[in-house]
Design a protein around this motif. Structure first.
Motif, mmCIF file in Angstrom:
data_model
loop_
_atom_site.group_PDB
_atom_site.id
_atom_site.type_symbol
_atom_site.label_atom_id
_atom_site.label_comp_id
_atom_site.label_asym_id
_atom_site.label_seq_id
_atom_site.Cartn_x
_atom_site.Cartn_y
_atom_site.Cartn_z
ATOM 1 N N HIS A 122 31.888 37.430 42.765
ATOM 2 C CA HIS A 122 31.014 38.593 42.639
ATOM 3 C C HIS A 122 30.228 38.844 43.928
ATOM 4 O O HIS A 122 28.995 38.785 43.926
ATOM 5 C CB HIS A 122 30.049 38.427 41.460
ATOM 6 C CG HIS A 122 30.763 38.173 40.168
ATOM 7 N ND1 HIS A 122 30.963 36.918 39.672
ATOM 8 C CD2 HIS A 122 31.332 39.010 39.288
ATOM 9 C CE1 HIS A 122 31.632 36.991 38.533
ATOM 10 N NE2 HIS A 122 31.879 38.251 38.274
ATOM 11 N N HIS A 170 34.855 41.481 30.302
ATOM 12 C CA HIS A 170 34.157 40.202 30.238
ATOM 13 C C HIS A 170 32.657 40.391 30.440
ATOM 14 O O HIS A 170 32.196 41.447 30.841
ATOM 15 C CB HIS A 170 34.715 39.200 31.256
ATOM 16 C CG HIS A 170 34.505 39.589 32.694
ATOM 17 N ND1 HIS A 170 35.270 40.542 33.327
ATOM 18 C CD2 HIS A 170 33.627 39.147 33.618
ATOM 19 C CE1 HIS A 170 34.864 40.661 34.582
ATOM 20 N NE2 HIS A 170 33.853 39.833 34.789
ATOM 21 N N ASP A 189 33.356 42.968 41.575
ATOM 22 C CA ASP A 189 34.067 42.088 40.661
ATOM 23 C C ASP A 189 35.546 42.458 40.672
ATOM 24 O O ASP A 189 35.893 43.626 40.497
ATOM 25 C CB ASP A 189 33.487 42.301 39.249
ATOM 26 C CG ASP A 189 33.841 41.177 38.309
ATOM 27 O OD1 ASP A 189 34.825 40.460 38.577
ATOM 28 O OD2 ASP A 189 33.131 41.019 37.298
ATOM 29 N N HIS A 243 28.781 38.490 31.708
ATOM 30 C CA HIS A 243 28.327 37.715 32.862
ATOM 31 C C HIS A 243 27.169 36.779 32.525
ATOM 32 O O HIS A 243 26.301 37.112 31.730
ATOM 33 C CB HIS A 243 27.896 38.653 33.995
ATOM 34 C CG HIS A 243 29.048 39.292 34.682
ATOM 35 N ND1 HIS A 243 29.195 40.643 34.805
ATOM 36 C CD2 HIS A 243 30.151 38.750 35.258
ATOM 37 C CE1 HIS A 243 30.329 40.914 35.438
ATOM 38 N NE2 HIS A 243 30.933 39.791 35.721
ATOM 39 N N ASP A 299 31.566 34.576 35.416
ATOM 40 C CA ASP A 299 32.221 35.347 34.355
ATOM 41 C C ASP A 299 32.107 34.619 33.031
ATOM 42 O O ASP A 299 32.108 33.387 32.990
ATOM 43 C CB ASP A 299 33.701 35.526 34.694
ATOM 44 C CG ASP A 299 33.892 36.419 35.888
ATOM 45 O OD1 ASP A 299 33.125 37.381 36.027
ATOM 46 O OD2 ASP A 299 34.802 36.149 36.687
#
Ligand code: ZN
Length: 141
Positions: free
Chosen positions: A33, A87, A81, A89, A100
């Protein structure tokens, strides 16, 4: 992931495959990230002369084409990302670390919950949960 994998991703979106685009896409996948600055630092090891503006432009093109996503932190810092699968975080409350979090059970729960809620005048497209806390292992970031 191999360079060819990233080439295919760009080509599938009908984008011109350039070494810079491949490198930037790869950087977002390799780094956790990253911010644009992190991507620039990483890219410059390979392409020392790449302009900051170019990196920002490419990141924008990749976002527009659903190859990467923007992730905003609570401090309003833009990060990127490379994982497009839905998903959540995990945010560290005492560092810049973001990890993730995949949880199909939670996804199903949220889907069912909001289906029942039927929020008036609003169609939900995605639900993201931000979990804020402390990682047990010492932060490396
Ligand atoms: Zn993520």
């Amino acid at each position: 992931m191999s360079v060819n994998h990233f080439k295919d991703k760009l080509a599938l979106k009908g984008l011109k495959v350039t070494p810079q685009r491949i490198a930037i896409l790869e950087a977002v996948h390799d780094l956790n990230h990253p911010t644009a600055e992190k991507v620039i630092g990483y890219i410059r090891e390979k392409y020392p002369n790449i302009a900051t503006g170019t990196v920002y432009k490419v990141l924008e093109v990749l976002v527009e084409n659903d190859l990467i996503k923007k992730v905003k932190t609570d401090k309003d810092i833009m990060r990127y990302d490379g994982i497009m699968k839905s998903h959540h975080h995990l945010y560290s409350s005492d560092s810049k670390r973001i990890e993730d979090y995949f949880d199909d059970e939670l996804n199903l729960l949220l889907k069912n919950y909001f289906e029942k809620k039927d929020i008036n005048g609003f169609t939900i497209e995605d639900v993201k949960v931000q979990l804020i806390g402390k990682f047990k292992e010492k932060d490396l970031f």
